[in-house]
Design an enzyme around this catalytic site. Structure first.
Site, short mmCIF file in Angstrom:
data_model
loop_
_atom_site.label_atom_id
_atom_site.label_comp_id
_atom_site.label_asym_id
_atom_site.label_seq_id
_atom_site.Cartn_x
_atom_site.Cartn_y
_atom_site.Cartn_z
N ARG A 183 53.91 47.85 46.07
CA ARG A 183 54.45 49.05 45.43
C ARG A 183 55.75 49.49 46.10
NH1 ARG A 183 49.56 53.07 45.74
NH2 ARG A 183 49.27 51.84 47.65
N TYR A 240 55.78 43.51 40.90
CA TYR A 240 54.84 42.51 40.39
C TYR A 240 55.43 41.69 39.25
CZ TYR A 240 51.69 45.73 42.86
OH TYR A 240 51.09 46.54 43.79
N LEU A 252 44.57 44.05 43.62
CA LEU A 252 44.92 45.44 43.30
C LEU A 252 43.66 46.27 43.08
CD1 LEU A 252 47.79 44.62 40.76
CD2 LEU A 252 48.04 45.41 43.13
N HIS A 288 43.08 45.51 37.41
CA HIS A 288 42.80 44.07 37.31
C HIS A 288 43.06 43.52 35.92
CE1 HIS A 288 39.94 43.98 41.04
NE2 HIS A 288 41.18 44.31 41.34
N LYS A 336 37.11 40.79 42.70
CA LYS A 336 35.99 41.46 42.06
C LYS A 336 36.10 42.97 42.28
CE LYS A 336 34.06 42.97 44.95
NZ LYS A 336 34.52 44.05 45.89
N ARG A 374 38.40 53.27 46.79
CA ARG A 374 37.09 52.91 46.25
C ARG A 374 36.27 54.12 45.84
NH1 ARG A 374 35.93 48.56 50.97
NH2 ARG A 374 37.45 49.94 52.00
#
Length: 338
Positions: A39, A60, A76, A81, A99, A171
């Site tokens: 980023r 990207y 990422l 994703h 994942k 997360r």
């Protein structure tokens, strides 16, 4: 002629990238990490200096436009994703995507359809990065259960729990498709599928964050597999269950127990206990190659040799469907909703 290589570009200077890609690439002869973007360019430059990545791109999109990049690794946040896997396929790149594959089943289905079309058209490979699946331990677990040593399967239990007290971590971010079920639970669901088949979710209990009740910090779900076996998957990022990485499969002739199925190269145990009090057997499969190295080798083999992809986009659709069902049954909204 020089041996053909897969030249990989990295989308994001993520913390997992050194262990999942950089280190394994150094011992995988047919793989080379050639570019990185993040980023902020300064972050990508620092990453490139530290890990000897030769090219730094401004973003990207520039990695995808680079003709010297054959494939991309996508570490990422979960919610990005699907977007970047689709863009990579449009750019003609193979994809190794972390994942969980997408934010929900609908996204996974969209990506799987695009992946299948890209493979038919250009031979492009898409692999979900369930690294544990490529280690010898996963193969041995499956062999024991599928080979009938335990008899008719009665129950499968899987758990991945570890403490993550930093609640600002991505997360725990709903907008980025966070949650314990997504992060740790996807491993428990995937290994349960490996041993038991594709389950139906019958009940689920989720503990949530006070500051955002859409985000689960822990999960426990009951399952039913084809053939009637029952199961349980558990995951936690913050609960009383501090650390557990285990699998248990019970049949009418015996029981399999495995610890640390996720990173067996560090340590693991595998025990088979026959019913009726027979001798207990303890096994240890080779730790090396490690799970990430085995995964990268499998990715290169799929790209260069047409080898089978064990963790395909189509397989990911099933996993994401189970994760969706856990959220539905547990009363939380699906990830990826706007």
């Amino acid at each position: 002629m020089p041996e053909q290589r897969v030249r990989i570009g990295l989308l994001g200077a993520a913390a997992i990238a050194p262990s999942a890609l950089i280190g394994p690439a150094r011992v995988t002869p047919r793989v080379e990490v050639v570019a990185v973007a993040a980023r902020e360019r300064a972050r990508a430059e620092a990453f490139a200096r530290k890990h000897a990545v030769p090219v730094v791109h401004d973003g990207y999109e520039a990695v995808l436009a680079d003709p010297d990049v054959d494939a991309v690794y996508i570490p990422l946040p979960n919610g990005l994703h699907a977007e970047w896997t689709l863009k990579a396929l449009d750019a003609g790149k193979h994809v190794l995507c972390e994942k969980p594959f997408t934010a929900n089943r609908a996204e996974a289905e969209q990506v799987a359809e695009a992946a299948e079309a890209a493979y038919a058209r250009d031979g492009l490979v898409v692999m979900e990065a369930f690294h544990y699946r490529h280690h010898a331990l996963a193969a041995r677990m499956r062999e024991i259960v599928a080979g009938g040593e335990l008899g008719a399967l009665r129950r499968v239990e899987a758990e991945l729990s570890f403490p993550l007290p930093k609640f600002s971590d991505i997360r725990y971010n709903y907008a980025l498709a966070g949650g314990a079920t997504m992060d740790a639970g996807c491993y428990a669901v995937h290994v349960a599928r490996l041993l038991g088949g594709n389950p139906r979710v019958t009940s689920a209990r989720l503990l949530t964050l006070r500051r955002d009740p859409r985000i689960d910090r822990a999960m426990s779900a009951e399952l039913v597999f084809p053939g009637g076996a029952t199961g349980q998957v558990r995951a936690s990022l913050w609960s009383r269950r501090v650390l557990a990485v285990r699998v248990r499969a019970v049949g009418d002739a015996g029981e399999l127990r495995v610890t640390n199925f996720v990173a067996p190269q560090v340590y693991h145990t595998l025990t088979v206990r026959p019913s009726g009090g027979g001798p207990v057997r303890r096994e240890s499969v080779p730790r090396q190659p490690g799970s990430y190295t085995a995964q990268l080798g499998a990715f290169a083999a799929a790209v260069l040799d047409g080898a089978e992809v064990l963790t395909s986009a189509r397989d990911a659709v099933v996993t994401m469907g189970v994760l969706d069902d856990i959220y539905r049954v547990g009363g939380l909204p699906l990830r990826g909703l706007r």
